[in-house]
Scaffold this active site. Structure first.
Site, PDB file in Angstrom:
ATOM      1  N   HIS A   1       1.139  -1.066  -0.636  1.00  0.00           N
ATOM      2  CA  HIS A   1       0.766  -1.232   0.912  1.00  0.00           C
ATOM      3  C   HIS A   1       0.523   0.061   1.630  1.00  0.00           C
ATOM      4  O   HIS A   1       1.350   1.001   1.426  1.00  0.00           O
ATOM      5  CB  HIS A   1       1.916  -2.066   1.546  1.00  0.00           C
ATOM      6  CG  HIS A   1       1.741  -2.802   2.698  1.00  0.00           C
ATOM      7  ND1 HIS A   1       1.455  -2.013   3.981  1.00  0.00           N
ATOM      8  CD2 HIS A   1       1.503  -4.000   3.036  1.00  0.00           C
ATOM      9  CE1 HIS A   1       1.215  -2.952   5.045  1.00  0.00           C
ATOM     10  NE2 HIS A   1       1.425  -4.262   4.470  1.00  0.00           N
TER      11      HIS A   1
ATOM     12  N   LEU B   1       8.574  -1.941   4.241  1.00  0.00           N
ATOM     13  CA  LEU B   1       7.563  -2.537   4.839  1.00  0.00           C
ATOM     14  C   LEU B   1       7.138  -2.485   6.118  1.00  0.00           C
ATOM     15  O   LEU B   1       8.209  -2.906   7.003  1.00  0.00           O
ATOM     16  CB  LEU B   1       7.203  -4.020   4.516  1.00  0.00           C
ATOM     17  CG  LEU B   1       5.920  -4.554   4.964  1.00  0.00           C
ATOM     18  CD1 LEU B   1       4.631  -3.689   4.427  1.00  0.00           C
ATOM     19  CD2 LEU B   1       5.882  -6.063   4.576  1.00  0.00           C
TER      20      LEU B   1
ATOM     21  N   HIS C   1       4.196  -2.526  -3.196  1.00  0.00           N
ATOM     22  CA  HIS C   1       4.247  -3.627  -2.468  1.00  0.00           C
ATOM     23  C   HIS C   1       4.210  -5.212  -3.142  1.00  0.00           C
ATOM     24  O   HIS C   1       4.858  -5.938  -3.127  1.00  0.00           O
ATOM     25  CB  HIS C   1       3.289  -3.830  -1.278  1.00  0.00           C
ATOM     26  CG  HIS C   1       3.440  -4.807  -0.237  1.00  0.00           C
ATOM     27  ND1 HIS C   1       4.578  -5.068   0.286  1.00  0.00           N
ATOM     28  CD2 HIS C   1       2.347  -5.869   0.184  1.00  0.00           C
ATOM     29  CE1 HIS C   1       4.480  -6.358   1.060  1.00  0.00           C
ATOM     30  NE2 HIS C   1       3.291  -6.620   0.917  1.00  0.00           N
TER      31      HIS C   1
ATOM     32  N   ARG D   1      -4.944  -8.003  -3.262  1.00  0.00           N
ATOM     33  CA  ARG D   1      -4.863  -9.251  -2.400  1.00  0.00           C
ATOM     34  C   ARG D   1      -4.986  -8.907  -0.861  1.00  0.00           C
ATOM     35  O   ARG D   1      -4.595  -7.680  -0.455  1.00  0.00           O
ATOM     36  CB  ARG D   1      -3.068  -9.636  -2.573  1.00  0.00           C
ATOM     37  CG  ARG D   1      -2.714 -10.676  -1.596  1.00  0.00           C
ATOM     38  CD  ARG D   1      -1.302 -11.192  -1.858  1.00  0.00           C
ATOM     39  NE  ARG D   1      -0.406  -9.791  -1.643  1.00  0.00           N
ATOM     40  CZ  ARG D   1      -0.006  -9.829  -0.443  1.00  0.00           C
ATOM     41  NH1 ARG D   1      -0.662 -10.473   0.836  1.00  0.00           N
ATOM     42  NH2 ARG D   1       0.898  -8.912   0.053  1.00  0.00           N
TER      43      ARG D   1
ATOM     44  N   ARG E   1      -6.096  -3.717   1.957  1.00  0.00           N
ATOM     45  CA  ARG E   1      -5.125  -2.870   1.949  1.00  0.00           C
ATOM     46  C   ARG E   1      -5.380  -1.441   0.985  1.00  0.00           C
ATOM     47  O   ARG E   1      -5.021  -0.439   1.124  1.00  0.00           O
ATOM     48  CB  ARG E   1      -3.908  -3.418   1.326  1.00  0.00           C
ATOM     49  CG  ARG E   1      -3.264  -4.371   2.343  1.00  0.00           C
ATOM     50  CD  ARG E   1      -2.345  -5.271   1.928  1.00  0.00           C
ATOM     51  NE  ARG E   1      -1.660  -6.041   2.846  1.00  0.00           N
ATOM     52  CZ  ARG E   1      -0.729  -6.821   2.963  1.00  0.00           C
ATOM     53  NH1 ARG E   1      -0.142  -7.417   1.818  1.00  0.00           N
ATOM     54  NH2 ARG E   1      -0.171  -7.671   4.329  1.00  0.00           N
TER      55      ARG E   1
ATOM     56  N   PHE F   1      -6.227  -9.972  10.207  1.00  0.00           N
ATOM     57  CA  PHE F   1      -5.679  -8.903   9.154  1.00  0.00           C
ATOM     58  C   PHE F   1      -6.996  -8.586   8.380  1.00  0.00           C
ATOM     59  O   PHE F   1      -8.152  -8.736   8.554  1.00  0.00           O
ATOM     60  CB  PHE F   1      -4.842  -9.900   8.370  1.00  0.00           C
ATOM     61  CG  PHE F   1      -3.356 -10.075   8.596  1.00  0.00           C
ATOM     62  CD1 PHE F   1      -2.374  -9.190   8.172  1.00  0.00           C
ATOM     63  CD2 PHE F   1      -2.997 -10.618   9.660  1.00  0.00           C
ATOM     64  CE1 PHE F   1      -1.098  -9.257   8.533  1.00  0.00           C
ATOM     65  CE2 PHE F   1      -1.502 -10.752  10.274  1.00  0.00           C
ATOM     66  CZ  PHE F   1      -0.807 -10.075   9.551  1.00  0.00           C
TER      67      PHE F   1
ATOM     68  N   GLU G   1       1.295  -5.162   8.205  1.00  0.00           N
ATOM     69  CA  GLU G   1      -0.145  -4.979   8.521  1.00  0.00           C
ATOM     70  C   GLU G   1      -0.383  -5.660  10.035  1.00  0.00           C
ATOM     71  O   GLU G   1      -1.074  -5.349  10.651  1.00  0.00           O
ATOM     72  CB  GLU G   1      -1.173  -5.788   7.518  1.00  0.00           C
ATOM     73  CG  GLU G   1      -2.443  -5.496   7.773  1.00  0.00           C
ATOM     74  CD  GLU G   1      -3.264  -6.021   6.449  1.00  0.00           C
ATOM     75  OE1 GLU G   1      -4.450  -6.509   6.515  1.00  0.00           O
ATOM     76  OE2 GLU G   1      -2.552  -5.694   5.225  1.00  0.00           O
TER      77      GLU G   1
ATOM     78  N   GLN H   1      -0.468  -3.529  -5.893  1.00  0.00           N
ATOM     79  CA  GLN H   1      -1.001  -3.144  -4.761  1.00  0.00           C
ATOM     80  C   GLN H   1       0.270  -2.080  -4.076  1.00  0.00           C
ATOM     81  O   GLN H   1       1.476  -2.535  -4.323  1.00  0.00           O
ATOM     82  CB  GLN H   1      -1.119  -4.450  -3.951  1.00  0.00           C
ATOM     83  CG  GLN H   1      -1.536  -4.345  -2.561  1.00  0.00           C
ATOM     84  CD  GLN H   1      -1.866  -5.513  -1.750  1.00  0.00           C
ATOM     85  OE1 GLN H   1      -0.786  -6.155  -1.047  1.00  0.00           O
ATOM     86  NE2 GLN H   1      -2.976  -5.830  -1.627  1.00  0.00           N
TER      87      GLN H   1
END
Length: 599
Positions: free
Chosen positions: A249, A259, A363, A404, A293, A127, A262, A247
């Site tokens: 996304h 969503l 997000h 994050r 992100r 990730f 990722e 955050q």
């Protein structure tokens, strides 16, 4: 009506958990396992714990396998620190990263169906921002259950709490914390279906109420994520930390904002602009699509701002493409089946054949209720409030700092859930008696009376939509002093107008309008602290990006503490960032200084 605005019953328990998502259930399971016979009550705003937002988590959990010759916890710590833009607390980072694999085994041993490779080992994904050897190259660190990992966590931990005797209060909200002499004795709760207020007295109260994504119009968050826990502590005179750290996304599905995990980029998805150019090489030459992100979200927004986006004809929303067409059928069918179905269901596209439209969507909230590394809630002077804890997205220990990394959120849920439980167990065993009736609610009745007695022509729904649009347009991926000042002025006006928003029905039982009105208050309070803290922080750091202050500044090397006793009158304090890994001076300590953040 005032006769109904009273406490109908008082109940006692050892532990009260406000919330029933992943963090709440992991915490509850640990308490019940280690203290058989303890009475644990969990309030959930929704109709069933399985409706909690954790169930929607897709991609995986970052955890270093001790048998992996290419990875090590110190690399995970470094990635988390660097990803946070040097704002995570290093004592918390160390605690979570070093205990991560233990929690993977806990889940697996209790029946979670992790995906496996052909040799029968746990499958792993890479990730954004997760690397080996301090940024040398991407690393496969995240274990997962297809693309519905959160559902696996919920199924497993829910079963553990059920078989050990937890008591759930469904469709029940906490409307006031009971505080006295720097100690929490429980809360006043409102049972929506019955229309009754009850007082719950507990030796330990854990806030695990989830996120605040409904502050924004375009969000991946469920309808119930209205920042209730944050509002609860603000109303109690306590601060929230780093509210400006929000955050976005990179890949929300254009239209619904749902969503698109990722995972799509971890399995090889490519972001393309209007001319079908793979543009991430221009923003993160080394990591490309697998950059953190915040960098990817700003890259997409920059492409759109500079005219290289595509305007979606169905929604009139500019976006970019994520290209999955080159991926194998096995990847589509075994690794991303749920996300692929979302594109089919919501925008009628086949991920095997079509380019898919995405753009940033709100997000996750890195900020939250300030706690120490054990989940104990702290006041503005960083003194612990006895018997009060917070865990999960509503809490800020702080593991994520100002950005994050993907897969670190549900890792935090299960690790901190267990760690907080250990602290709570000590308190439960050490407290011979439960709180008494001297813990009384002071303001819930007046607050709800104002809701049901309001007169005027304003609409709760219209006010909520205006607030969410204002936050999306003015306090989003890119921020300026002008836009945030305008947002603050708009929020002040909306708060005043909300007092003139009547309810169609004035009864308490089953009154959805009443819940919506209460949520509007919570959303406005959280939105105001986000905006004021973001205006105060005259720099760019992680997900908080100021067009007018585009560089990180050492003068802001601290956590923001925001308190608000009167709406709009936000007081700003600070908490120092824990630098214990750097100060220890051990091997690789230099990696944990205020390092440059390049990918």
């Amino acid at each position: 009506m005032n006769g109904d605005l009273k406490i109908h019953a008082t109940v006692h328990c050892d532990v009260l958990i406000i919330g029933a998502g992943g963090a709440a259930l992991r915490c509850g399971a640990e308490i019940l396992e280690k203290v058989p016979g303890a009475s644990v009550y969990a309030l959930t705003k929704v109709s069933h714990p399985q409706k909690s937002h954790t169930s929607t988590a897709q991609g995986g959990l970052a955890a270093v396998d001790p048998k992996d010759p290419l990875d090590a916890p110190i690399y995970h710590m470094f990635d988390t620190w660097k990803g946070s833009d040097c704002t995570a607390d290093q004592n918390v980072v160390k605690l979570i990263c070093e205990s991560a694999w233990e929690q993977i085994l806990w889940l697996e041993n209790r029946g979670m169906h992790f995906s496996r490779d052909r040799e029968g080992r746990l499958s792993k994904r890479t990730f954004g921002g997760h690397t080996r050897n301090f940024g040398e190259s991407s690393v496969y660190r995240a274990v997962f259950e297809a693309d519905r990992t959160g559902k696996g966590i919920m199924d497993t931990s829910w079963g553990e709490t059920l078989k050990r005797g937890i008591t759930f209060f469904n469709q029940c909200i906490a409307v006031e914390l009971l505080l006295k002499d720097r100690r929490c004795g429980g809360c006043i709760a409102f049972q929506q279906k019955e229309g009754q207020f009850i007082r719950i007295l507990a030796k330990a109260t854990i806030i695990a109420s989830g996120g605040s994504g409904q502050v924004f119009r375009v969000t991946t968050n469920c309808r119930q994520n209205t920042g209730d826990g944050l509002a609860l502590v603000l109303q109690a005179g306590l601060p929230i930390m780093d509210p400006e750290a929000v955050q976005f996304h990179p890949t929300g599905i254009v239209g619904p904002g749902i969503l698109a995990s990722e995972t799509l980029r971890s399995v090889g998805g490519i972001l393309r602009n209007r001319d079908l150019e793979p543009f991430m090489v221009n923003y993160a030459p080394k990591m490309k699509e697998l950059a953190p992100r915040d960098l990817v979200a700003r890259a997409i927004e920059s492409e759109i701002r500079e005219g290289r986006g595509i305007v979606n004809p169905d929604h009139n929303i500019p976006h970019v493409w994520i290209d999955l067409r080159h991926l194998s059928d096995e990847v589509h069918e075994k690794q991303i089946p749920e996300v692929s179905s979302f594109f089919k269901r919501y925008v009628n596209l086949d991920t095997k054949k079509d380019l898919c439209p995405v753009r940033p969507s709100n997000h996750y909230h890195m900020g939250g209720i300030p706690t120490n590394q054990y989940g104990e809630v702290e006041d503005a002077n960083q003194q612990v409030i006895g018997g009060l804890y917070a865990v999960g997205e509503c809490a800020a220990a702080s593991f994520h700092g100002f950005n994050r990394l993907g897969t670190n959120s549900i890792l935090e849920l299960i690790t901190m859930g267990k760690l907080v439980a250990e602290r709570v167990i000590d308190r439960v065993k050490g407290e011979p008696t439960r709180p008494d009736d001297s813990f009384r609610g002071d303001y819930f009745a007046a607050r709800f009376a104002a809701y049901v007695q309001a007169v005027g022509s304003e609409s709760v729904g219209a006010l909520r939509n205006t607030m969410r649009t204002t936050m999306t347009e003015k306090v989003s991926v890119f921020r300026t002093e002008k836009s945030m000042t305008e947002a603050i002025e708009q929020l002040l006006e909306l708060h005043e107008r909300a007092t003139r928003a009547p309810l169609t029905g004035r009864g308490l039982a089953g009154n959805q309008e009443l819940l919506n009105r209460w949520e509007l208050d919570n959303l406005l309070q959280v939105a105001m602290t986000i905006s004021q803290a973001a205006l105060h922080r005259k720099e760019s750091r992680g997900a908080h990006f100021r067009d007018d202050y585009p560089v990180r500044q050492d003068a802001f090397n601290y956590h923001t503490l925001t308190s608000m006793n009167t709406f709009g009158a936000v007081e700003i304090g600070r908490r120092e960032i824990d630098m214990s890994l750097f100060k220890a001076g051990g091997p690789h300590h230099e990696k944990f200084g205020y390092i440059e953040r390049k990918y």
